[in-house]
Design a protein around this motif. Structure first.
Motif, mmCIF file in Angstrom:
data_model
loop_
_atom_site.group_PDB
_atom_site.id
_atom_site.type_symbol
_atom_site.label_atom_id
_atom_site.label_comp_id
_atom_site.label_asym_id
_atom_site.label_seq_id
_atom_site.Cartn_x
_atom_site.Cartn_y
_atom_site.Cartn_z
ATOM 1 N N LYS A 196 2.636 -4.424 4.093
ATOM 2 C CA LYS A 196 1.551 -5.222 4.677
ATOM 3 C C LYS A 196 0.880 -6.025 3.565
ATOM 4 C CE LYS A 196 -1.223 -2.939 7.470
ATOM 5 N NZ LYS A 196 -2.045 -1.805 7.988
ATOM 6 N N LEU A 197 0.771 -7.343 3.762
ATOM 7 C CA LEU A 197 0.093 -8.206 2.798
ATOM 8 C C LEU A 197 -1.130 -8.830 3.454
ATOM 9 C CD1 LEU A 197 3.439 -8.647 2.118
ATOM 10 C CD2 LEU A 197 2.314 -9.683 0.150
ATOM 11 N N TYR A 198 -2.158 -9.091 2.632
ATOM 12 C CA TYR A 198 -3.471 -9.446 3.162
ATOM 13 C C TYR A 198 -3.866 -10.871 2.787
ATOM 14 C CZ TYR A 198 -3.649 -4.512 4.162
ATOM 15 O OH TYR A 198 -3.361 -3.264 4.651
ATOM 16 N N ASN A 199 -4.765 -11.430 3.610
ATOM 17 C CA ASN A 199 -5.182 -12.821 3.446
ATOM 18 C C ASN A 199 -5.992 -13.075 2.186
ATOM 19 O OD1 ASN A 199 -4.073 -13.994 5.809
ATOM 20 N ND2 ASN A 199 -5.670 -13.017 7.047
ATOM 21 N N ASP A 200 -6.674 -12.051 1.662
ATOM 22 C CA ASP A 200 -7.578 -12.297 0.535
ATOM 23 C C ASP A 200 -6.837 -12.530 -0.782
ATOM 24 O OD1 ASP A 200 -6.697 -9.772 -0.204
ATOM 25 O OD2 ASP A 200 -8.588 -8.769 0.279
ATOM 26 N N HIS A 201 -5.511 -12.281 -0.807
ATOM 27 C CA HIS A 201 -4.702 -12.485 -2.011
ATOM 28 C C HIS A 201 -5.227 -11.684 -3.202
ATOM 29 C CE1 HIS A 201 -2.314 -15.700 -0.173
ATOM 30 N NE2 HIS A 201 -3.452 -16.128 0.349
ATOM 31 N N VAL A 202 -6.009 -10.654 -2.929
ATOM 32 C CA VAL A 202 -6.549 -9.779 -3.973
ATOM 33 C C VAL A 202 -6.158 -8.329 -3.706
ATOM 34 C CG1 VAL A 202 -8.649 -8.899 -5.064
ATOM 35 C CG2 VAL A 202 -8.482 -11.328 -4.453
ATOM 36 N N SER A 203 -6.265 -7.919 -2.454
ATOM 37 C CA SER A 203 -5.964 -6.535 -2.096
ATOM 38 C C SER A 203 -4.504 -6.205 -2.385
ATOM 39 C CB SER A 203 -6.244 -6.300 -0.610
ATOM 40 O OG SER A 203 -7.596 -6.564 -0.307
ATOM 41 N N ASP A 204 -4.272 -4.989 -2.888
ATOM 42 C CA ASP A 204 -2.901 -4.546 -3.114
ATOM 43 C C ASP A 204 -2.143 -4.485 -1.794
ATOM 44 O OD1 ASP A 204 -3.156 -4.292 -5.804
ATOM 45 O OD2 ASP A 204 -3.314 -2.106 -5.832
ATOM 46 N N PRO A 205 -0.902 -4.953 -1.774
ATOM 47 C CA PRO A 205 -0.083 -4.752 -0.575
ATOM 48 C C PRO A 205 0.038 -3.259 -0.266
ATOM 49 C CG PRO A 205 0.956 -6.308 -2.075
ATOM 50 C CD PRO A 205 -0.183 -5.689 -2.826
ATOM 51 N N LEU A 206 0.136 -2.944 0.996
ATOM 52 C CA LEU A 206 0.276 -1.560 1.439
ATOM 53 C C LEU A 206 1.732 -1.319 1.822
ATOM 54 C CD1 LEU A 206 -1.286 1.071 2.119
ATOM 55 C CD2 LEU A 206 -1.519 0.190 4.450
ATOM 56 N N VAL A 207 2.321 -0.260 1.275
ATOM 57 C CA VAL A 207 3.718 0.073 1.543
ATOM 58 C C VAL A 207 3.767 1.390 2.309
ATOM 59 C CG1 VAL A 207 5.981 0.535 0.533
ATOM 60 C CG2 VAL A 207 4.435 -1.107 -0.569
ATOM 61 N N GLU A 208 4.485 1.392 3.426
ATOM 62 C CA GLU A 208 4.560 2.563 4.292
ATOM 63 C C GLU A 208 6.023 2.922 4.550
ATOM 64 O OE1 GLU A 208 2.456 0.871 7.620
ATOM 65 O OE2 GLU A 208 0.533 1.618 6.882
ATOM 66 N N ASP A 209 6.315 4.216 4.591
ATOM 67 C CA ASP A 209 7.666 4.702 4.872
ATOM 68 C C ASP A 209 7.837 4.975 6.358
ATOM 69 O OD1 ASP A 209 7.280 6.562 1.913
ATOM 70 O OD2 ASP A 209 8.638 4.868 2.148
ATOM 71 N N VAL A 210 9.030 4.697 6.857
ATOM 72 C CA VAL A 210 9.366 5.001 8.249
ATOM 73 C C VAL A 210 10.594 5.898 8.250
ATOM 74 C CG1 VAL A 210 10.069 4.066 10.478
ATOM 75 C CG2 VAL A 210 8.459 2.790 9.040
ATOM 76 N N LYS A 211 10.505 7.037 8.900
ATOM 77 C CA LYS A 211 11.632 7.957 9.018
ATOM 78 C C LYS A 211 12.204 7.861 10.419
ATOM 79 C CE LYS A 211 14.464 11.335 8.062
ATOM 80 N NZ LYS A 211 15.643 11.098 7.194
ATOM 81 N N LEU A 212 13.466 7.450 10.506
ATOM 82 C CA LEU A 212 14.130 7.367 11.803
ATOM 83 C C LEU A 212 14.806 8.698 12.119
ATOM 84 C CD1 LEU A 212 15.875 3.878 11.490
ATOM 85 C CD2 LEU A 212 13.627 4.387 12.464
ATOM 86 N N SER A 213 14.666 9.156 13.347
ATOM 87 C CA SER A 213 15.300 10.418 13.747
ATOM 88 C C SER A 213 16.101 10.291 15.031
ATOM 89 C CB SER A 213 14.235 11.511 13.919
ATOM 90 O OG SER A 213 13.279 11.121 14.893
ATOM 91 N N LYS A 214 15.977 9.144 15.706
ATOM 92 C CA LYS A 214 16.672 8.939 16.978
ATOM 93 C C LYS A 214 17.365 7.580 16.964
ATOM 94 C CE LYS A 214 12.794 9.372 19.118
ATOM 95 N NZ LYS A 214 11.747 9.433 20.163
ATOM 96 N N PRO A 215 18.413 7.422 17.762
ATOM 97 C CA PRO A 215 19.101 6.121 17.817
ATOM 98 C C PRO A 215 18.178 4.971 18.203
ATOM 99 C CG PRO A 215 20.461 7.808 18.824
ATOM 100 C CD PRO A 215 19.125 8.448 18.552
ATOM 101 N N ILE A 216 17.188 5.255 19.041
ATOM 102 C CA ILE A 216 16.175 4.249 19.379
ATOM 103 C C ILE A 216 14.820 4.831 19.007
ATOM 104 C CG2 ILE A 216 15.129 2.844 21.177
ATOM 105 C CD1 ILE A 216 17.725 3.048 22.745
#
Length: 394
Positions: A326-346
């Motif tokens: 996630k990147l923010y409009n203020d161009h100052v805040s650190d981008p936020l990085v999030e992990d996604v764990k998939l466990s099902k075909p959908i």
């Protein structure tokens, strides 16, 4: 694969502390001159550019201190350089190479530590970088002659960076323009741009001692990488470092203070190619090769109290590595990085709390196994009202 064997007449044109420089007679004072020999010897023995890790040391000293000592089958501590016209072989142009066959007995062996270098402007920065690259291969042979090609090439590319030669930048550009190119391939060919970035990233992330320990680790590839992490009591695992590297390649030129997602030794010339969606909802398909990456960018218009719901479908969810940036409009805040764990075909997951400040969401999609062909997937994305579900955050 180096060019075919041939015999040629060559003369020693210079001797340094650590090197003999031979030049084939047909290119002497045609392509190669005395000043070339002097510069090559000085760079190998004494001094590297200001961008190296120590400009008061030559290539030999920097790389032996980093990776270890070269072999010595001929009981002569000096390395031989043979400068000649290498030309083209089976569709490949050669700037330089190391032949392991010269380290073993046989009629095709020169039975010495020797690097073969092209005679086209042999003392320019590009070809001095080639010397660093090939010298790492020679050292690596001493400790792990069966190392996987992608990892050996990654270490040779970072050897160039350590010695101050970011001369494969064009290969980095090619990779960033097509990141659906595998770092780890089942085939003999490798992506040198990806290898340069990977080698540089692990040097900066894990330290220079890690590089030497990795060379001396007998197991190859990912297993050897993990063994080295474990032996140094580094908590990270290969998949974690690989995933963070993919994020760093996207975020390097963005605002942010997290060193995990930035390079210090080099600057990336461009941002990686993305598939960009300017409006929502969307529904698309994609395919990604093993240990390659797709970047899917969703531009978020000014919204309030919204989340981005993403549905991801694949036949082998456990093989996928998914991260959200996630990147923010203020161009100052650190981008936020999030992990996604998939466990099902959908699998459906939410990127929450977009608010008025979030300007873009990037989905990082990779597959954590070598593949013979790209792996297919499909996805959809739409804006919805916020809910309580949260992703794991770094």
């Amino acid at each position: 694969m180096p060019p075919e064997d041939s015999e040629l007449s060559a003369t020693c044109r210079g001797v340094g502390k650590h090197v003999y420089v031979f030049v084939s007679d047909d290119v002497w004072e045609v392509n190669v001159f005395k000043q070339d020999i002097e510069k090559i010897i000085h760079t190998f023995d004494c001094s590297t550019p200001a961008t190296s890790i120590n400009s008061k040391k030559g290539i030999y000293e920097i790389l032996t201190e980093t990776f270890g000592n070269p072999p010595d089958v001929d009981n002569d501590h000096r390395i031989y350089f043979l400068i000649t016209q290498l030309g083209e072989y089976r569709g490949h142009d050669f700037d330089g190479y190391f032949r392991f066959i010269d380290e073993i007995a046989g009629k095709h062996s020169n039975h010495m530590e020797i690097l073969y270098l092209d005679s086209d402007d042999p003392s320019d920065d590009y070809h001095l970088g080639v010397i660093a690259h090939e010298f790492q291969h020679l050292i690596h042979w001493q400790y792990d002659p069966k190392e996987t090609k992608w990892l050996s090439e990654s270490l040779s590319e970072v050897a160039m960076i350590l010695c101050g030669y970011y001369t494969d930048e064009k290969k980095v550009i090619r990779y960033l323009n097509n990141t659906n190119s595998s770092l780890i391939s089942r085939h003999h060919m490798v992506d040198y741009g990806a290898c340069l970035l990977w080698g540089t990233y692990i040097y900066e992330r894990l330290g220079i001692a890690f590089l030497g320990n990795l060379v001396r680790e007998k197991a190859g590839g990912i297993k050897g990488f993990q063994n080295t992490l474990d032996s140094m009591h580094i908590v990270d695992n290969f998949s974690t470092v690989f995933g963070d590297w993919l994020v760093a390649n996207y975020l390097h030129n963005k605002i942010g203070n997290n060193k995990k997602y930035r390079y210090q030794s080099i600057s990336l010339p461009i941002t990686p190619a993305v598939k960009h969606f300017l409006s929502l909802p969307v529904s698309e398909t994609g395919e990604v090769a093993g240990y390659a990456v797709d970047y899917l960018k969703f531009t978020i218009e000014r919204v309030k109290n919204k989340k981005l719901r993403i549905s991801f479908e694949s036949e082998s969810p456990d093989d996928f590595l998914i991260k959200v940036i996630k990147l923010y409009n203020d161009h100052v805040s650190d981008p936020l990085v999030e992990d996604v764990k998939l466990s099902k075909p959908i699998e459906a997951f939410d990127v929450k709390n977009l608010g008025m400040g979030c300007r873009e969401v990037v989905l990082v999609v990779s597959v954590l196994k070598p593949t013979n062909k790209p792996v297919s997937y499909s996805y959809s994305a739409s804006l919805m009202a916020n809910s309580e579900t949260k992703l794991n955050q770094d």
